[in-house]
Scaffold this active site. Structure first.
Site, PDB file in Angstrom:
ATOM      1  N   ASP A 158     -44.632  34.842 -16.674  1.00  8.64           N
ATOM      2  CA  ASP A 158     -44.738  34.661 -18.126  1.00  8.64           C
ATOM      3  C   ASP A 158     -44.277  35.914 -18.867  1.00  8.64           C
ATOM      4  O   ASP A 158     -44.687  37.026 -18.540  1.00  8.64           O
ATOM      5  CB  ASP A 158     -46.207  34.354 -18.455  1.00  8.64           C
ATOM      6  CG  ASP A 158     -46.499  34.269 -19.944  1.00  8.64           C
ATOM      7  OD1 ASP A 158     -45.589  33.941 -20.709  1.00  8.64           O
ATOM      8  OD2 ASP A 158     -47.662  34.528 -20.318  1.00  8.64           O
ATOM      9  N   HIS A 187     -52.001  35.716 -23.629  1.00 12.88           N
ATOM     10  CA  HIS A 187     -50.890  36.114 -22.760  1.00 12.88           C
ATOM     11  C   HIS A 187     -50.964  37.609 -22.439  1.00 12.88           C
ATOM     12  O   HIS A 187     -51.346  38.426 -23.281  1.00 12.88           O
ATOM     13  CB  HIS A 187     -49.551  35.802 -23.430  1.00 12.88           C
ATOM     14  CG  HIS A 187     -49.351  34.353 -23.715  1.00 12.88           C
ATOM     15  ND1 HIS A 187     -48.686  33.500 -22.850  1.00 12.88           N
ATOM     16  CD2 HIS A 187     -49.727  33.584 -24.766  1.00 12.88           C
ATOM     17  CE1 HIS A 187     -48.672  32.285 -23.356  1.00 12.88           C
ATOM     18  NE2 HIS A 187     -49.294  32.305 -24.521  1.00 12.88           N
TER      19      HIS A 187
END
Length: 552
Positions: free
Chosen positions: A192, A365
């Site tokens: 990611d 995140h």
């Protein structure tokens, strides 16, 4: 000798959202995630964007399963549209499976879908692939990374994650397992990239709970909280504060109600008995005893908060003194709609606390140091950044290089690229059909790019319709030309221009008669060409021109 593993991203690269990646080896394919994207400002009338899965549909007999990493829309939202083209079992953790069931039920697809529930730590085989689910932290419970054992080696697909050392519920990310896999040997890390621009470490979700507690403490006003419906941890913290300060809670907004129902059934949330009341009962409680949790953190026009702000909500009307807490950051592109709602709430006398001015949201995140930690633990031979715009991917690739991965072992791909991985090399080798499929209302937009281009054309320059009635015997003009415009000029104030356009059409008809043009399509084309040329010359605009010929 082993062949080559194909990694085919069909979404999630050079964009935020629409995450979907195919892993293919020989006669087996597994699909990781199946997310939607949100339309750009120039996608007029488009509600959502889904990935083009033509390649998977053509190879449906190879698809062994769709493995979901968590329940956010950008990872599960396209399922109702994709599983009509690909019949394959769906594998998901309990909460993700519950949210998928709700979504498929809304589309009347639940009876035909096969959903297999797996828990973090479980392993299962799909064709030649062995998939292990690894517990990670994110802004929704039951999120996992995947360790995919392939004939050429082990691939780790992180999906969305962060390292939260003080999670609201559950345990910290399973760093030990990442380390064990790294010591055993990781062929490739697919990671990611969303927050690669942010240095340091992400903030714990529990910090938001402390700020929410501050806003509740001592308040004598009614409190209205909006956040992402899928942010179960955030909602839990609001419920805990309400219980602590003696308030009752009403829920409004279908997605919020669904998320609470599923997470409560799966014991992902703890709700004290009697804390939740019906929204209709909330109006009978004093302000200091009331909390309303609602959808609408992105200013969506049909959301509950939007309807409250603009007096369209049947049960809740914003009152002077209400404290409205927007506990979410703006998804790129939604800033204007959120601003409109905030302004309207202020106009109605509410106090609005939002992320721009208060610490009311943390990202789910990983930041740079967390991304480094995963690379350090897994020690991959090859590296491929995903989930981000091009700058994110390039910056993540640079970070991997700084962590010691050879430049030749790092690849920045694009949607549709076939990335081939062997035991000693990684490289692009061709492309498959990929891109965006547009959803308008409840159906796919046929000829999506063409339709969208027409909508953009209409939005920029408007439309002009020319109506003629011609004789079927000699093609002579009987009535007209009549000219109708929409979004181009106001006819009553542009009579001179309209008169000029009629003269152009008459001149074109005369020219076609001299050349003995009898084909209606050729005649329409000539009218369109001559009008377009005259309009651009006189107005520097290029409206869509639609000649209509009636034959008598």
């Amino acid at each position: 000798m082993p062949g080559k593993l194909k990694i085919i991203p069909l979404g999630g690269l050079n964009e935020i959202g629409k995450n979907i990646t195919a892993y293919e080896y020989g006669e087996d394919i597994i699909v990781v995630d199946c997310g939607l994207g949100f339309p750009d400002d120039d996608m007029y009338g488009i509600d959502i964007v889904t990935p083009d899965v033509t390649y998977l549909a053509k190879n449906e007999e190879k698809v062994r399963g769709i493995v979901l990493t968590h329940g956010h829309e950008d990872h599960i939202g396209a399922l109702p549209y994709v599983i009509t083209e690909i019949q394959a079992p769906i594998f998901a953790t309990p909460l993700t499976a519950g949210l998928v069931e709700l979504k498929l039920a809304e589309h009347g697809l639940l009876d035909t879908a096969v959903i297999e529930v797996r828990k973090p730590g479980d392993s299962f085989r799909l064709g030649c692939f062995k998939v292990e689910m690894i517990h990670v932290n994110h802004s929704i419970p039951d999120t996992v990374s995947l360790a995919i054992t392939t004939p050429v080696g082990l691939v780790i697909h992180t999906s969305d994650f962060k390292i939260d050392t003080m999670p609201v519920s559950g345990s910290i990310i399973d760093l030990a397992r990442f380390g064990e896999l790294g010591n055993s040997g990781v062929l490739a890390l697919i990671s990611d990239s969303t927050n690669i621009e942010r240095p340091g470490y992400s903030t714990s979700e529990s910090k938001v709970g402390e700020r929410i507690d501050e806003l509740f403490r001592g308040s004598t006003h009614r409190i209205i909280v909006t956040t992402f419906a899928s942010n179960i941890h955030r909602v839990q913290q609001v419920l805990d504060c309400a219980q602590k300060y003696g308030r009752r809670v009403a829920i409004t907004g279908r997605s919020m109600e669904n998320a609470l129902r599923v997470s409560t059934e799966l014991e992902q949330m703890s709700i004290p008995q009697g804390l939740i009341i019906d929204i209709n009962q909330a109006k009978n409680l004093p302000p200091e005893k009331t909390v309303i949790i609602t959808t609408g953190s992105q200013g969506e026009p049909m959301s509950a908060l939007y309807r409250m702000a603009f007096s369209g909500h049947k049960q809740v009307e914003i009152r002077s003194g209400d404290k409205v807490i927007i506990s979410a950051s703006a998804v790129p592109g939604n800033e204007k709609t959120i601003s409109r709602v905030v302004n309207e709430l202020y106009r109605r006398g509410a106090e609005v606390i939002y992320d721009n001015i208060s610490d009311l949201h943390v990202s789910g995140h990983a930041y740079q140091e967390e991304l480094k930690m995963i690379i350090a633990l897994t020690k991959p031979q090859f590296f491929m950044p995903v989930h981000g715009e091009h700058r994110h991917l390039k910056m993540h690739a640079k970070l991997a290089s700084q962590m010691g991965i050879k430049q030749s072992n790092i690849i920045v791909a694009d949607i549709g690229n076939i990335v081939e991985v062997s035991e000693d090399a990684i490289a692009r080798n061709g492309k498959v059909q990929s891109g965006r499929v547009f959803v308008d209302g409840t159906g796919l937009v046929d000829g999506g790019s063409v339709v969208l281009r027409d909508r953009q054309h209409l939005a920029q320059d408007g439309m002009l319709v020319v109506i003629l009635t011609l004789s079927s015997e000699d093609s002579g003009l009987i009535t007209g030309p009549d000219i109708i415009t929409r979004g181009f000029v106001y006819v009553k104030e542009s009579e001179d221009l309209i008169s000029e356009l009629k003269d152009v059409v008459l001149a074109t008809l005369e020219q076609c008669a001299q050349e003995k043009v009898t084909d209606w399509q050729a005649l329409k084309s000539s009218i369109r060409t001559d009008l377009s040329r005259h309009l651009y010359k006189t107005t520097k605009r290029n409206p869509m021109i639609l000649p209509v010929i009636l034959e008598i």
